[in-house]
Design a protein around this motif. Structure first.
Motif, PDB file in Angstrom:
ATOM      1  N   ASP A  31      38.313  34.280  32.622  1.00 25.13           N
ATOM      2  CA  ASP A  31      37.477  33.869  31.494  1.00 25.13           C
ATOM      3  C   ASP A  31      38.261  33.426  30.267  1.00 25.13           C
ATOM      4  O   ASP A  31      37.685  33.190  29.197  1.00 25.13           O
ATOM      5  CB  ASP A  31      36.532  35.007  31.113  1.00 25.13           C
ATOM      6  CG  ASP A  31      37.263  36.313  30.827  1.00 25.13           C
ATOM      7  OD1 ASP A  31      38.504  36.295  30.707  1.00 25.13           O
ATOM      8  OD2 ASP A  31      36.581  37.356  30.736  1.00 25.13           O
ATOM      9  N   GLY A  32      39.574  33.332  30.381  1.00 29.36           N
ATOM     10  CA  GLY A  32      40.391  32.924  29.245  1.00 29.36           C
ATOM     11  C   GLY A  32      40.695  34.032  28.263  1.00 29.36           C
ATOM     12  O   GLY A  32      41.459  33.830  27.308  1.00 29.36           O
ATOM     13  N   LEU A  33      40.141  35.201  28.482  1.00 33.49           N
ATOM     14  CA  LEU A  33      40.387  36.344  27.614  1.00 33.49           C
ATOM     15  C   LEU A  33      41.573  37.145  28.142  1.00 33.49           C
ATOM     16  O   LEU A  33      42.002  36.950  29.274  1.00 33.49           O
ATOM     17  CB  LEU A  33      39.137  37.217  27.535  1.00 33.49           C
ATOM     18  CG  LEU A  33      37.884  36.558  26.962  1.00 33.49           C
ATOM     19  CD1 LEU A  33      36.687  37.495  27.058  1.00 33.49           C
ATOM     20  CD2 LEU A  33      38.121  36.112  25.518  1.00 33.49           C
ATOM     21  N   PRO A  34      42.103  38.054  27.360  1.00 28.96           N
ATOM     22  CA  PRO A  34      43.221  38.880  27.852  1.00 28.96           C
ATOM     23  C   PRO A  34      42.831  39.601  29.135  1.00 28.96           C
ATOM     24  O   PRO A  34      41.703  40.080  29.295  1.00 28.96           O
ATOM     25  CB  PRO A  34      43.457  39.862  26.697  1.00 28.96           C
ATOM     26  CG  PRO A  34      43.005  39.119  25.488  1.00 28.96           C
ATOM     27  CD  PRO A  34      41.813  38.318  25.940  1.00 28.96           C
ATOM     28  N   ASN A 450      35.067  41.678  39.617  1.00 29.03           N
ATOM     29  CA  ASN A 450      34.964  41.296  38.203  1.00 29.03           C
ATOM     30  C   ASN A 450      33.545  41.525  37.681  1.00 29.03           C
ATOM     31  O   ASN A 450      33.341  42.057  36.577  1.00 29.03           O
ATOM     32  CB  ASN A 450      35.329  39.827  38.025  1.00 29.03           C
ATOM     33  CG  ASN A 450      36.815  39.545  38.142  1.00 29.03           C
ATOM     34  OD1 ASN A 450      37.632  40.461  38.110  1.00 29.03           O
ATOM     35  ND2 ASN A 450      37.177  38.270  38.272  1.00 29.03           N
ATOM     36  N   ALA A 451      32.561  41.111  38.478  1.00 26.84           N
ATOM     37  CA  ALA A 451      31.169  41.223  38.041  1.00 26.84           C
ATOM     38  C   ALA A 451      30.728  42.675  37.919  1.00 26.84           C
ATOM     39  O   ALA A 451      29.963  43.031  37.007  1.00 26.84           O
ATOM     40  CB  ALA A 451      30.262  40.484  39.024  1.00 26.84           C
ATOM     41  N   LYS A 452      31.208  43.533  38.805  1.00 25.82           N
ATOM     42  CA  LYS A 452      30.762  44.924  38.809  1.00 25.82           C
ATOM     43  C   LYS A 452      31.491  45.773  37.797  1.00 25.82           C
ATOM     44  O   LYS A 452      30.877  46.609  37.105  1.00 25.82           O
ATOM     45  CB  LYS A 452      30.955  45.509  40.216  1.00 25.82           C
ATOM     46  CG  LYS A 452      30.479  46.963  40.356  1.00 25.82           C
ATOM     47  CD  LYS A 452      28.984  47.082  40.157  1.00 25.82           C
ATOM     48  CE  LYS A 452      28.492  48.499  40.339  1.00 25.82           C
ATOM     49  NZ  LYS A 452      27.034  48.610  40.138  1.00 25.82           N
ATOM     50  N   TYR A 453      32.791  45.603  37.683  1.00 22.76           N
ATOM     51  CA  TYR A 453      33.595  46.532  36.888  1.00 22.76           C
ATOM     52  C   TYR A 453      34.126  45.952  35.585  1.00 22.76           C
ATOM     53  O   TYR A 453      34.821  46.643  34.838  1.00 22.76           O
ATOM     54  CB  TYR A 453      34.773  47.049  37.727  1.00 22.76           C
ATOM     55  CG  TYR A 453      34.335  47.785  38.971  1.00 22.76           C
ATOM     56  CD1 TYR A 453      33.547  48.931  38.898  1.00 22.76           C
ATOM     57  CD2 TYR A 453      34.698  47.331  40.239  1.00 22.76           C
ATOM     58  CE1 TYR A 453      33.132  49.606  40.034  1.00 22.76           C
ATOM     59  CE2 TYR A 453      34.299  48.004  41.386  1.00 22.76           C
ATOM     60  CZ  TYR A 453      33.517  49.139  41.274  1.00 22.76           C
ATOM     61  OH  TYR A 453      33.111  49.808  42.407  1.00 22.76           O
ATOM     62  N   GLY A 454      33.791  44.695  35.301  1.00 21.30           N
ATOM     63  CA  GLY A 454      34.210  44.117  34.024  1.00 21.30           C
ATOM     64  C   GLY A 454      35.663  43.674  33.977  1.00 21.30           C
ATOM     65  O   GLY A 454      36.193  43.445  32.890  1.00 21.30           O
ATOM     66  N   SER A 455      36.307  43.536  35.116  1.00 26.69           N
ATOM     67  CA  SER A 455      37.663  42.974  35.142  1.00 26.69           C
ATOM     68  C   SER A 455      37.555  41.451  35.054  1.00 26.69           C
ATOM     69  O   SER A 455      36.458  40.884  35.123  1.00 26.69           O
ATOM     70  CB  SER A 455      38.389  43.399  36.418  1.00 26.69           C
ATOM     71  OG  SER A 455      37.601  43.132  37.563  1.00 26.69           O
ATOM     72  N   ASN A 456      38.679  40.798  34.886  1.00 29.87           N
ATOM     73  CA  ASN A 456      38.638  39.333  34.768  1.00 29.87           C
ATOM     74  C   ASN A 456      39.821  38.679  35.469  1.00 29.87           C
ATOM     75  O   ASN A 456      40.485  37.791  34.921  1.00 29.87           O
ATOM     76  CB  ASN A 456      38.567  38.906  33.297  1.00 29.87           C
ATOM     77  CG  ASN A 456      39.776  39.357  32.491  1.00 29.87           C
ATOM     78  OD1 ASN A 456      40.611  40.138  32.961  1.00 29.87           O
ATOM     79  ND2 ASN A 456      39.886  38.862  31.261  1.00 29.87           N
ATOM     80  N   MET A 457      40.065  39.117  36.688  1.00 35.89           N
ATOM     81  CA  MET A 457      41.151  38.528  37.468  1.00 35.89           C
ATOM     82  C   MET A 457      40.809  37.091  37.860  1.00 35.89           C
ATOM     83  O   MET A 457      39.682  36.786  38.246  1.00 35.89           O
ATOM     84  CB  MET A 457      41.394  39.353  38.731  1.00 35.89           C
ATOM     85  CG  MET A 457      41.908  40.754  38.459  1.00 35.89           C
ATOM     86  SD  MET A 457      41.883  41.787  39.947  1.00 35.89           S
ATOM     87  CE  MET A 457      40.127  42.136  40.103  1.00 35.89           C
TER      88      MET A 457
END
Length: 473
Positions: A31-34, A450-457
């Protein structure tokens, strides 16, 4: 997912030598975020499953194939957000198979020759079938495993699955117990393909699919062990077999016939067709079944004659020659094993023309429906377990359906389809993914995480993974 295929040089499974993979990280996020792991902890990841998890490809297990298994790719993605080392039970070489074995042979490669497109890589294998590996492994994918095998004591014994025998902690250990004993922080579970695939690749012969009730009991037992103390993980559902080129490459009307051949064949089946008409007159058969069973060849492309045990009426009590046979339709699947590189020659040699094609070479519409019903039931169990335990859920059935769509699945300037050899998604055995196909599966799992746990790999690029392995690696 795995079966011993009698097609060209297809042989079967293989195994292991071991080492750690070097994990490379990628700085970008989805998502472009850290980058963040969200609420997940990937410090100790274990993967449970079958040949897909192991990295089986081109009808063998070999080092370079293992390196591009979907768990290995996921571990590289996890490393960007704090994931730890990921170990594999590697084979000793890139030949595949076992030294001295006639059952577990080397991998296939593409020759580029239209007449004989596949061949076996030159051996011999240097992997000993009796060598015992020590230590624990993050990738616990075991080719051939069904859902019940992951918690089966003795599966790692000399009489069990030799893949697991190689790295089981003890002969009576189970796969899931060896996984949980590592105290993982995160797991993936992708299992159930072999619960239908063995029946499917055998053309609906032999034991049928695992019963949905047994599947649910075994699967829920695995999930209960894996989620002890609230452990997080991801599971995936199962595709239909018609997404695999093993079932869709040979067209249902694969036999070209000329006028002389048509005349001879139709003459040969005239008595059979007349008997069907008589059976309707005697009230033994409906007109609709007669129509389905009537055999007529035409000049041009023709469907083979097949055995179909799902036909309603048994006429062999009147005449043993009146077996349950009909011509194939678009709802039936002729297996790659029905013809290999010379499908038309094989079929025209008598199988499917002057005599019915053996049941093992065709997955009939009725058999395919049995498998679909079982797969749907398994998928209900898998999704329900994910919901009940708060796990990430990857809808891999929908993803794989995309491969058989006219447009396929595109990303990074590359398109994946299910087409045999040239579609990019599947390896040369027609069942197991290519490295690029495994990348698609890995991306599907990480998107669900990513969708379940809020990660953004970030997803990996298809362009970083090959679609075919050359003869020498």
């Amino acid at each position: 997912m795995i079966k011993n295929f009698k097609w060209l040089f297809l042989v079967s499974l293989t195994f292991i030598a071991c080492s750690d993979d070097e994990v490379t990280t990628k700085p970008n996020s989805s998502d472009g975020l850290p980058l963040t792991a969200g609420s997940a902890d990937f410090a100790k990841y274990v993967a449970l499953g079958d040949s897909f998890a192991a990295g089986f490809s081109d009808n063998a297990l070999f080092i370079e194939g293992q390196k591009t298994s979907y768990p290995n790719i996921m571990a590289q993605q996890f490393a960007t957000v704090g994931g730890g080392a990921f170990t594999n039970p590697f084979m000793a070489d890139n030949v595949g198979g076992f030294a001295g074995s006639t059952t577990y042979g080397p991998r296939l490669y593409f020759t580029g020759n239209a007449a004989s497109p596949l061949a076996l890589v030159a051996g011999p294998s240097t992997t000993s079938i009796t060598a015992k590996l020590t230590g624990s492994f993050n990738n616990m994918g075991v080719p051939g495993a069904k859902v019940g095998d992951l918690d089966l004591p003795g599966y790692g014994s000399p009489l069990g699955n030799p893949y697991f025998t190689r790295f089981a902690s003890t002969p009576m250990a189970t796969i899931v117990d060896d996984a949980v004993a590592q105290n993982p922080t995160f797991f993936s579970l992708y299992i159930g393909g072999n619960d239908v695939l063995g029946y499917a690749t055998a053309g609906g012969t032999g034991a049928g699919p695992t019963s949905p009730a047994v599947f649910q009991s075994k699967y829920d037992g695995l999930i209960n062990k894996l989620t002890t103390n609230g452990r997080k993980g991801v599971v995936g559902n199962l595709p239909y077999v018609n997404t695999l080129p093993f079932f869709t490459t040979v067209p249902f009307n694969a036999i070209p016939l000329n006028a002389a051949q048509v005349t001879a064949l139709n003459s040969g089946y005239a008595a059979y067709n007349n008997a069907l008409t008589a059976a309707v007159g005697l009230g033994l058969m409906t007109p609709a079944e007669k129509t389905a069973r009537t055999i007529t060849f035409v000049v041009g492309q023709n469907a083979p004659v097949i055995i179909d045990e799902f036909l309603a009426t048994d006429l062999t009590v009147l005449n043993p020659a009146l077996v349950k046979m009909r011509q194939a339709t678009a709802a039936d699947y002729l297996l790659l094993s029905a013809g290999g590189a010379s499908t038309q020659a094989h079929l025209q040699a008598g199988g499917g023309t002057s005599t019915p094609l053996a049941d093992k070479w065709v997955l009939s519409a009725g058999e395919a429906n049995e498998i679909k019903v079982a797969t749907d039931a398994y998928n209900i169990t898998i999704e329900a377990a994910a919901t009940a335990k708060g796990l990430a859920f990857a809808d891999l059935k929908s993803v794989m359906n995309g491969l058989i769509s006219p447009t396929g699945i595109s990303a990074n300037g590359f398109t994946l389809k299910s087409q045999f050899i040239f579609g990019g998604a599947f390896s040369l055995d027609g069942v197991h993914p290519s490295p690029r196909g495994y990348a698609l599966i890995a991306n599907s799992f990480t998107a669900a995480i990513n969708a379940k746990y809020g990660s953004n790999m970030a997803p990996v690029s298809f362009g970083d993974y090959r679609i075919l392995f050359p003869p020498s690696l």
